[in-house]
Scaffold this active site. Sequence first.
Site, PDB file in Angstrom:
ATOM      1  N   ASP A   1     -31.140  19.688   1.277  1.00 40.66           N
ATOM      2  CA  ASP A   1     -31.636  19.517   2.639  1.00 40.66           C
ATOM      3  C   ASP A   1     -30.524  19.373   3.672  1.00 40.66           C
ATOM      4  O   ASP A   1     -30.799  19.071   4.839  1.00 40.66           O
ATOM      5  CB  ASP A   1     -32.581  18.313   2.705  1.00 40.66           C
ATOM      6  CG  ASP A   1     -33.906  18.619   2.040  1.00 40.66           C
ATOM      7  OD1 ASP A   1     -34.396  19.741   2.219  1.00 40.66           O
ATOM      8  OD2 ASP A   1     -34.446  17.740   1.352  1.00 40.66           O
TER       9      ASP A   1
ATOM     10  N   ASP B   1     -38.519  25.641   0.023  1.00 42.60           N
ATOM     11  CA  ASP B   1     -38.055  24.974   1.249  1.00 42.60           C
ATOM     12  C   ASP B   1     -36.591  25.290   1.559  1.00 42.60           C
ATOM     13  O   ASP B   1     -36.169  25.290   2.712  1.00 42.60           O
ATOM     14  CB  ASP B   1     -38.186  23.454   1.143  1.00 42.60           C
ATOM     15  CG  ASP B   1     -39.375  22.959   0.347  1.00 42.60           C
ATOM     16  OD1 ASP B   1     -39.876  23.711  -0.502  1.00 42.60           O
ATOM     17  OD2 ASP B   1     -39.781  21.811   0.549  1.00 42.60           O
TER      18      ASP B   1
HETATM   19  N1  GLY Z   1     -39.112  19.933   2.277  1.00 42.30           N
HETATM   20  C1  GLY Z   1     -40.061  18.993   1.883  1.00 42.30           C
HETATM   21  C2  GLY Z   1     -41.383  19.128   2.520  1.00 42.30           C
HETATM   22  O1  GLY Z   1     -41.711  20.114   3.153  1.00 42.30           O
HETATM   23  O2  GLY Z   1     -42.149  18.202   2.347  1.00 42.30           O
END
Ligand code: GLY
Length: 371
Positions: free
Chosen positions: A88, A150
């Site tokens: 992230d 993601d």
């Molecule tokens: N990237 C984690 C979510 O979308 O919850």
Amino acid sequence: MTYPATLTQAFDIIRRTIPKMGTDRPAIGRGDLTYERCHNSHWVDGFWSGQLWLVYDETQDAVFMDAARAQRPYFIERLDRPESHDHDLGFLYSLSLVADYKLTGDEQARQGALRAADFLMGRYNPNGRFIRAWNDWENSAKNRGRMIIDSLENLGLLFWAAEQTGNPRYTDIAVAHAHTTVDYIVRADGSSYHSFHFDPESGEPLRGETVQGYADESCWSRGQSWGIHGFALTYRYTGDVRFRDTAVKLADYALARLPDDNVPYWDYLLPDDETPYRDTAAGVIMAAGLFLLVDQLDDAANAERYRDSARAMLDGLIAGYTTFDYPHAEGLLTQGASHVEKGYANNMLPYGDYFFIEALLRALGRTAFFW
Ligand code: GLY
């Protein structure tokens, strides 16, 4: 409500929340429409900063820049805690230090963001050709070979670092990861797995698995939205039509499964006896992705179709899911579904708020963002 009027309301809420938030960051909404604050290594840390920088860019009001800058020490300090890093890093640093550098030219911000890009590059698995998503959970090595959809949103940090440094390795890794996502996360019918496992040593592909969706073979709507927005971004950086066409395929799958108000349920393949929570965050991420795609399509009729769909999604969100009637609300959109299986549904979410602003600005023709 028109889009400019909606933005004005949203900016007023952000302005009144600045003194309450101080140097904290919103994590997840409470029932009273205030926000729980982030702990000191949360994946959502960048979304408040991203909103502040977007609003500063739009208004040139120093209140927003000062509030965004008040967040900077946290992002700089976190770089010295590699144990707090996972994939992230793009969500965190594109919306904080990259945004700062793009809008102010600040060199400390640029250097910090380049360090974040290096950490992200270090998560690349060359045999599987993917960026590892998460760290180990509870002493389990299960995540060593896992990629997730993601992660596409984190590639912007690598593309930006390649532009800044001239080092093609950032781009090579981002492109390889994106191709692996097309190969294994996207299914033939245009739906997607949330995550995919590889043998962490050999890179041999093993199996898809959900974490936040309803089931391994279902289609988690926010993941699908990350895919639409993320592949459209990857096309913008690479010009490779494989990524644009994949964004289109994912979008068509999702558009065919929206409810009447165009705000997605949390999973596109929910059985009838499951609670059909909405995920407004999935809605705004997808709307922003559709607007991005509109500018990339050669076929005017198709582009118009996606523009109309994105507008319909925004209209549904504005009509039914804003917090605007609540003078104490600290966020913008109700009914996000962070992780239904863990009991997190019907919450404001900072990424819902961030992408609401991004989608509204894209609807008004803005094209300069921090990804
Ligand atoms: N990237 C984690 C979510 O979308 O919850």
